[in-house]
Motif scaffolding. Structure first.
Motif, PDB file in Angstrom:
ATOM      1  N   VAL A 183       0.813  -1.220   0.000  1.00  0.00           N
ATOM      2  CA  VAL A 183       0.000   0.000   0.000  1.00  0.00           C
ATOM      3  C   VAL A 183       0.846   1.270   0.000  1.00  0.00           C
ATOM      4  N   GLY A 184       2.130   1.147  -0.326  1.00  0.00           N
ATOM      5  CA  GLY A 184       2.988   2.317  -0.412  1.00  0.00           C
ATOM      6  C   GLY A 184       3.110   3.071   0.899  1.00  0.00           C
ATOM      7  N   TYR A 185       3.252   2.336   1.990  1.00  0.00           N
ATOM      8  CA  TYR A 185       3.176   2.914   3.336  1.00  0.00           C
ATOM      9  C   TYR A 185       4.535   3.219   3.961  1.00  0.00           C
ATOM     10  N   THR A 186       5.545   2.457   3.601  1.00  0.00           N
ATOM     11  CA  THR A 186       6.815   2.529   4.322  1.00  0.00           C
ATOM     12  C   THR A 186       7.681   3.695   3.857  1.00  0.00           C
ATOM     13  N   THR A 187       8.799   3.884   4.547  1.00  0.00           N
ATOM     14  CA  THR A 187       9.805   4.883   4.176  1.00  0.00           C
ATOM     15  C   THR A 187      11.130   4.159   3.924  1.00  0.00           C
ATOM     16  N   PRO A 188      12.078   4.801   3.228  1.00  0.00           N
ATOM     17  CA  PRO A 188      13.335   4.112   2.908  1.00  0.00           C
ATOM     18  C   PRO A 188      14.062   3.540   4.115  1.00  0.00           C
ATOM     19  N   ALA A 189      14.188   4.316   5.182  1.00  0.00           N
ATOM     20  CA  ALA A 189      14.916   3.827   6.364  1.00  0.00           C
ATOM     21  C   ALA A 189      14.227   2.612   6.979  1.00  0.00           C
ATOM     22  N   GLU A 190      12.907   2.658   7.058  1.00  0.00           N
ATOM     23  CA  GLU A 190      12.145   1.532   7.612  1.00  0.00           C
ATOM     24  C   GLU A 190      12.306   0.285   6.744  1.00  0.00           C
ATOM     25  N   TYR A 191      12.231   0.472   5.426  1.00  0.00           N
ATOM     26  CA  TYR A 191      12.277  -0.685   4.504  1.00  0.00           C
ATOM     27  C   TYR A 191      13.655  -1.344   4.531  1.00  0.00           C
ATOM     28  N   ALA A 223      12.670   5.118  -4.264  1.00  0.00           N
ATOM     29  CA  ALA A 223      13.565   5.288  -3.113  1.00  0.00           C
ATOM     30  C   ALA A 223      13.486   4.088  -2.171  1.00  0.00           C
ATOM     31  N   ASN A 224      12.276   3.594  -1.929  1.00  0.00           N
ATOM     32  CA  ASN A 224      12.123   2.423  -1.059  1.00  0.00           C
ATOM     33  C   ASN A 224      12.762   1.190  -1.675  1.00  0.00           C
ATOM     34  N   SER A 225      12.611   1.021  -2.990  1.00  0.00           N
ATOM     35  CA  SER A 225      13.201  -0.138  -3.665  1.00  0.00           C
ATOM     36  C   SER A 225      14.722  -0.132  -3.518  1.00  0.00           C
ATOM     37  N   LEU A 226      15.339   1.014  -3.725  1.00  0.00           N
ATOM     38  CA  LEU A 226      16.795   1.124  -3.594  1.00  0.00           C
ATOM     39  C   LEU A 226      17.213   0.907  -2.141  1.00  0.00           C
ATOM     40  N   ALA A 227      16.385   1.352  -1.201  1.00  0.00           N
ATOM     41  CA  ALA A 227      16.684   1.121   0.219  1.00  0.00           C
ATOM     42  C   ALA A 227      16.622  -0.364   0.542  1.00  0.00           C
ATOM     43  N   GLY A 228      15.662  -1.066  -0.082  1.00  0.00           N
ATOM     44  CA  GLY A 228      15.566  -2.509   0.118  1.00  0.00           C
ATOM     45  C   GLY A 228      16.817  -3.232  -0.347  1.00  0.00           C
ATOM     46  N   LEU A 229      17.405  -2.747  -1.466  1.00  0.00           N
ATOM     47  CA  LEU A 229      18.665  -3.328  -1.934  1.00  0.00           C
ATOM     48  C   LEU A 229      19.765  -3.110  -0.901  1.00  0.00           C
ATOM     49  N   ALA A 230      19.793  -1.928  -0.300  1.00  0.00           N
ATOM     50  CA  ALA A 230      20.785  -1.650   0.733  1.00  0.00           C
ATOM     51  C   ALA A 230      20.590  -2.557   1.948  1.00  0.00           C
ATOM     52  N   GLY A 231      19.347  -3.022   2.147  1.00  0.00           N
ATOM     53  CA  GLY A 231      19.063  -3.934   3.253  1.00  0.00           C
ATOM     54  C   GLY A 231      19.326  -5.389   2.935  1.00  0.00           C
ATOM     55  N   GLY A 232      19.760  -5.677   1.702  1.00  0.00           N
ATOM     56  CA  GLY A 232      20.123  -7.042   1.343  1.00  0.00           C
ATOM     57  C   GLY A 232      19.268  -7.695   0.285  1.00  0.00           C
ATOM     58  N   ALA A 233      18.194  -7.052  -0.162  1.00  0.00           N
ATOM     59  CA  ALA A 233      17.392  -7.626  -1.245  1.00  0.00           C
ATOM     60  C   ALA A 233      18.212  -7.595  -2.534  1.00  0.00           C
ATOM     61  N   ARG A 234      17.965  -8.543  -3.417  1.00  0.00           N
ATOM     62  CA  ARG A 234      18.685  -8.578  -4.689  1.00  0.00           C
ATOM     63  C   ARG A 234      17.746  -8.818  -5.866  1.00  0.00           C
ATOM     64  N   GLN A 235      16.465  -8.594  -5.673  1.00  0.00           N
ATOM     65  CA  GLN A 235      15.513  -8.590  -6.781  1.00  0.00           C
ATOM     66  C   GLN A 235      14.611  -7.370  -6.606  1.00  0.00           C
ATOM     67  N   VAL A 236      14.363  -6.659  -7.715  1.00  0.00           N
ATOM     68  CA  VAL A 236      13.473  -5.503  -7.702  1.00  0.00           C
ATOM     69  C   VAL A 236      12.290  -5.783  -8.621  1.00  0.00           C
ATOM     70  N   GLU A 237      11.072  -5.654  -8.090  1.00  0.00           N
ATOM     71  CA  GLU A 237       9.866  -5.820  -8.884  1.00  0.00           C
ATOM     72  C   GLU A 237       9.367  -4.428  -9.272  1.00  0.00           C
ATOM     73  N   CYS A 238       9.178  -4.218 -10.563  1.00  0.00           N
ATOM     74  CA  CYS A 238       8.900  -2.875 -11.063  1.00  0.00           C
ATOM     75  C   CYS A 238       8.126  -2.966 -12.378  1.00  0.00           C
ATOM     76  N   THR A 239       7.711  -1.813 -12.916  1.00  0.00           N
ATOM     77  CA  THR A 239       6.958  -1.781 -14.171  1.00  0.00           C
ATOM     78  C   THR A 239       7.478  -0.654 -15.057  1.00  0.00           C
ATOM     79  N   ILE A 240       7.262  -0.806 -16.362  1.00  0.00           N
ATOM     80  CA  ILE A 240       7.593   0.255 -17.304  1.00  0.00           C
ATOM     81  C   ILE A 240       6.687   1.457 -17.037  1.00  0.00           C
ATOM     82  N   ASN A 241       7.265   2.631 -16.984  1.00  0.00           N
ATOM     83  CA  ASN A 241       6.549   3.891 -16.704  1.00  0.00           C
ATOM     84  C   ASN A 241       5.947   3.934 -15.302  1.00  0.00           C
ATOM     85  N   GLY A 242       6.221   2.909 -14.479  1.00  0.00           N
ATOM     86  CA  GLY A 242       5.686   2.893 -13.121  1.00  0.00           C
ATOM     87  C   GLY A 242       4.191   2.658 -13.050  1.00  0.00           C
TER      88      GLY A 242
END
Length: 523
Positions: A183-191, A223-242
């Motif tokens: 639901v797009g609720y979190t923030t980068p530091a939290e994620y 921003a949250n997706s990139l923060a998740g990578l910093a937390g150790g995730a190595r897959q990003v789920e995304c879409t063209i044009n968002g």
């Protein structure tokens, strides 16, 4: 890329898996449904672009969704083809059937884990949810080796319970664990902290790849997706044009270029061919009739445009003064050829390539014919004019209803009257109708030729370029029994553009009528 940095060589960077869900989560965006042929076209481009995993659809949703996932699986060249399924066993079996012909198939199953979802959506107790996770992942693992499990509404899930769920899913055979910000609720530091905590506390976390899936409700999906990578995730789920439900998903093009441009602080690498990003953006925009905002990062019309005198002076002296990446790095050409009625087919073909289009011979001939027709009525053809007529042609390629001709009587001496000729499933029909103004008369003609109960929710007109001979671009949104479609069309005649946009929306609505959406959808 133009910014100097001290990035590590590509071979030393962590590889990030790009998981594209344009054809699943993206298509769940109201009004963004695609035809079977359009889905195949998008999937082929994603595969060619280097997307690692293509989530092709929700096979249990409808026969059409199943068939498109199955055909994409058959045609896949390099990408893993994933299908989404709920925790229901028949969902999983249907998904397995759809992806079985892929060189590499994946079942992506999900279940809600947050207190609010478990109480009101699932009406299940935590121990029941844990049992469902084990059962569903085990069932999926019996079909395929590649199983992904998602904790829907993961960012609002209690951390202790989330860790138990993740541990159970991995133990049952899940090789990818997705913790979506549904639901797009979190923030980068939290994620970032969430992924770090789960990976540290779950004893078997090293046996799975962790994935991020972020929605943009608060404008922080990338921003949250990139923060998740910093937390150790190595897959990003995304879409063209968002594109995606509500405010959309993290945009693939923004994720990829953030990693490319800022590799000094984002030490990752993807397999995406970035020069195809603009082409992918325009294709998805064309088949969904969802315009890309002018100031959209990376692929927007103004992403590499400079109007301010100060900016122009800086750009003339050195491009790095105001550009942190080169246009060609994302498939955009800075050169703007002036096109007109004296331009030939070779120049037109070259212009299309610089704009990111790669049309087959028949589509090229059709676009060139419409270009010549436009050039006879307009002194100067801008890039935006060409994009509008090509996008319109792509969207209309498989339409059941086609506009043949339109004439309108308007002015102060009413009543306004429209005469229209259309082709419906190959049969030509003609109708006349009056209305409260020329647009109303035009739309009344369409309703008489093709009776329907759809409600007009939006009618919007704007000029594609400047000048009194500019093309009018009309956007139309129709709603029928909860189904919403959006369409656009461009023409120097505003009424013709209005008729074409309305008819395109009707064509999309006919496709939508046959779609059956499941009651629940993943993050």
């Amino acid at each position: 890329m133009t910014t100097e940095n001290t990035a590590a060589p590509v071979s030393e960077r962590d590889r990030v898996i790009i998981f594209d869900t344009t054809l699943r989560d993206g298509e769940q965006c109201p009004g963004a449904s695609m035809t079977f042929e359009e889905k195949l076209q998008v999937a082929e481009l994603l595969d060619d672009m280097g997307v690692d995993v293509i989530e092709a659809g929700f096979p249990i949703a409808s026969v059409g969704d199943f068939e498109s996932v199955a055909e994409i699986a058959r045609r896949s060249k390099r990408a893993v083809i994933a299908g989404l399924s709920r925790a229901a066993l028949n969902d999983i079996d249907r998904c397995a059937e759809a992806v079985k012909h892929a060189k590499r198939g994946r079942i992506h199953t999900f279940l809600s884990t947050s207190p609010v979802h478990m109480k009101y959506k699932l009406q299940k107790q935590p121990h029941e949810v844990l049992e469902m996770i084990v059962a569903s992942v085990t069932r999926a693992r019996n079909h395929v080796e590649d199983v992904e499990w998602s904790s829907e509404d993961g960012t609002r899930t209690e951390i202790d319970f989330l860790c138990r769920c993740v541990e159970a899913a991995i133990k049952a055979g899940a090789s990818t664990i997705n913790i979506p910000d549904t639901v797009g609720y979190t923030t980068p530091a939290e994620y970032q902290a969430l992924f770090r905590t789960v990976r540290e506390r779950v004893p078997n976390s090293d046996k799975a790849v962790f994935s991020v899936h972020c929605h943009d409700d608060l404008g922080m999906a990338v921003a949250n997706s990139l923060a998740g990578l910093a937390g150790g995730a190595r897959q990003v789920e995304c879409t063209i044009n968002g594109i995606g439900e509500r405010a959309g998903n993290a945009a693939l093009e923004e994720i990829v270029m953030a990693i490319n441009v800022r590799s000094d602080v984002l030490p990752y690498a993807t397999g995406i061919e970035a020069t195809m990003l603009t082409r992918a953006s325009r294709l998805v925009s064309a088949v969904t009739s969802f315009p890309v905002q002018y100031n959209k990062a990376i692929v927007g019309r103004n992403a590499f445009a400079h109007e301010s005198g100060i900016h122009q002076d800086g750009m003339l002296k050195h491009t790095q003064t105001y550009e942190i990446m080169t246009p060609d790095s994302v498939g955009v050409s800075k050169t703007s050829l002036v096109m007109g009625k004296h331009s030939g087919r070779a120049a037109f073909r070259d212009k299309l390539k610089t704009l990111g289009y790669d049309l087959g011979e028949n589509a090229l001939n059709d676009a060139f014919t419409r270009f010549k027709d436009l050039a006879d009525r307009k002194k100067v053809i801008y890039d935006e004019d060409i994009e509008a007529l090509v996008d319109q042609g792509i969207a209309a390629a498989h339409d059941r209803i086609k506009l043949i001709s339109l004439s309108v009587i308007a002015g102060t001496r009413g009543p306004q009257r429209a005469t229209m000729k259309v082709e419906v499933d190959g049969r030509v029909q003609t109708e006349e109708a009056e209305g409260n103004g020329p647009v109303d008369a035009t739309f009344n003609c369409i309703k008489a030729l093709f009776p329907h109960t759809a409600k007009l929710e939006l009618y919007q007109v704007h000029a594609v370029t400047e000048g009194t001979d500019a093309q009018a671009e009309v956007s139309v949104r129709l709603e029928e029994e909860g189904k919403v479609v959006t369409a656009k069309a461009a023409d120097p005649d505003t009424l013709v553009a209005s008729a074409q946009a309305y008819i395109t929306a009707l064509n999309k609505l006919m496709v939508k009528r046959h779609s059956v959406n499941p009651q629940a959808a993943a993050g």
